[in-house]
Scaffold this active site. Sequence first.
Site, short mmCIF file in Angstrom:
data_model
loop_
_atom_site.label_atom_id
_atom_site.label_comp_id
_atom_site.label_asym_id
_atom_site.label_seq_id
_atom_site.Cartn_x
_atom_site.Cartn_y
_atom_site.Cartn_z
N ASN A 156 -8.14 -10.87 4.84
CA ASN A 156 -8.35 -9.43 4.92
C ASN A 156 -6.85 -8.85 4.97
O ASN A 156 -6.09 -9.38 5.75
CB ASN A 156 -9.21 -8.78 6.28
CG ASN A 156 -8.28 -9.13 7.57
OD1 ASN A 156 -7.96 -10.07 7.74
ND2 ASN A 156 -8.26 -7.88 8.26
N GLU A 175 -1.61 -13.78 16.34
CA GLU A 175 -2.27 -12.31 15.94
C GLU A 175 -3.89 -12.93 15.78
O GLU A 175 -4.01 -13.05 14.47
CB GLU A 175 -1.69 -11.65 15.00
CG GLU A 175 -0.30 -11.12 15.08
CD GLU A 175 -0.23 -10.08 16.34
OE1 GLU A 175 -1.10 -9.51 16.43
OE2 GLU A 175 0.98 -9.84 16.71
N CYS A 205 -9.25 -6.42 12.52
CA CYS A 205 -8.88 -7.10 13.76
C CYS A 205 -9.12 -6.04 15.04
O CYS A 205 -9.44 -6.11 16.00
CB CYS A 205 -7.67 -7.78 13.93
SG CYS A 205 -6.23 -6.71 13.33
N GLU A 230 3.83 -8.18 16.44
CA GLU A 230 4.41 -7.86 14.98
C GLU A 230 4.73 -6.40 14.96
O GLU A 230 4.25 -5.31 15.64
CB GLU A 230 3.19 -8.15 14.08
CG GLU A 230 3.23 -10.13 13.97
CD GLU A 230 2.59 -10.33 12.92
OE1 GLU A 230 1.48 -9.74 12.57
OE2 GLU A 230 2.84 -11.52 12.56
#
Length: 488
Positions: free
Chosen positions: A150, A248, A282, A457
């Site tokens: 994704n 992540e 997420c 990030e």
Amino acid sequence: MQKFQQYIDGGFSDGAAQFESRDPATGQVWALMPEARRDDVNNAIEAAERAFNSPEWADMTATARGKLLMRLADLIAENAGVLAKLETRDTGKIIRETSAQIAYVADYYRYYAGLADKIEGSHLPIDKPDMEVWLRREPIGVVAAIVPWNSQLFLSAVKIGPALAAGCTVVLKASEEAPAPMLEYARIFDQAGFPKGVLNVITGFAAECGAVLTSHPKVDHIAFTGGPETAKHVVRNSAENLASTSLELGGKSPFIVFEDADIDSAVNAQVSGIFAATGQSCVAGSRLIISNKIKNVFLEKLAEKAAAVVIGAPDDMATEVGPLCTIAQRDTAVNLIEQSVEAGAVVVAGGAPLKRDGIFFAPTILDCSNAHGAPCLTHEFFGPVLSVLGFDTEAEALALANHTEFGLASGVFTRDLTRAHRMIRKLRAGIVWINTYRAVSPIAPFGGHGLSGHGREGGLQAALDYTKVKAVWLRTSDDPIPDPFVMR
Ligand code: NAD
């Protein structure tokens, strides 16, 4: 059928084997992808290591690296349409979202282009006479970057951008579920003028490609985005090379609405928080924690919106919710909903796959007010399924929100500023959105803790995380160093 190639050492090749990719909107095979096996992975890592040590890259000024990244950003912006179409085709993510996201991806590269020559060392006020001590920030080395299917162009930009700005080299493994956009991205990257081997793009499966990449002795850092179970494999593999990791991972993010909130605004944010990207995000706000004073009216409005969502072909600009990417995700959703209903959850909207070609699933709302042990409250669906809990007090809302092993994002809707500040302090999550949701920027760090991983990030820190510190000691006295074995 379209055929894609991998990108190693500045050249394009077929890979040791090939596999088929399916269009999630039709279920039909549409492309052949290169499968990287052991030799391909080794070649990519060796190319990245050669590039890391080559004068063309190692001696390039940071300003020149920044200019190359800026050129890459421009090329991405110029080719945004092609990239968006490919991402939509291979993942089923709707064209509205891929187009907007890829246009913004160029800005992420621009941010890191500007940052390249602002990564500074520092001078230390050392506690010894005649000594100058300073810290150099040097690139960490060869980076293995792994992304899920994704938003691959976005999730790779937040790795490739800071890594190249810092002077690292990268082997990027695209997801085997939908690698087309990353393999096309490699063609665009190739035009930007970086020395060969600075970036290598491969794809393949966990057992060989993933395992070789993450345990390889020449890999210095692993930047991973994906699910927590995969992350555990990655960390175990990294016991072989002792590479540093940034992870992540997934989430089960709380979306908290107090009785004083602007209800229509919160409903719209919740719709986008759980149904945008078909819930395959997420940071999906997948647990609605709502004041019992407004629960009924809120759910009524939400169910109305869920029923009115335009579900359709992902390449149609009118579509608001597209298919899921994989059949496995659909099956997970079906099973979790079944178990949750058995545990007492009530289906307020949707609840099942749609009867049409492709992997479509109805936007679903589950009221779990009498089912606090339901698995839908603890497991990430990665689909358009919202679980709802009511609360009476602020303390209860907070306890429900923090009752999770994840810790990625959270949202709070309230007009009460002091309450907002109390929530900000107490919520255990890497991101807190107040009266908004799903906002991101290259300037803001992004990441979580617990089962949501570690490392950040985006932002300046992300670039620093691709550096290592070297302490330099320089003696400034011309006096000879005394013989250490002569007693004075
Ligand atoms: P996944 O964990 O199945 O796969 C992610 C990547 O890891 C893929 O490229 C896969 O091939 C690779 N991989 C699998 N096994 C491996 C191994 N043993 N060694 C090395 N690599 C391996 O995830 P997915 O289903 O593709 O994506 C969904 C997950 O990603 C969800 O949990 C979602 O929340 C998470 N995600 C997190 C973020 C974030 O920024 N926090 C963003 C997007 C998605």
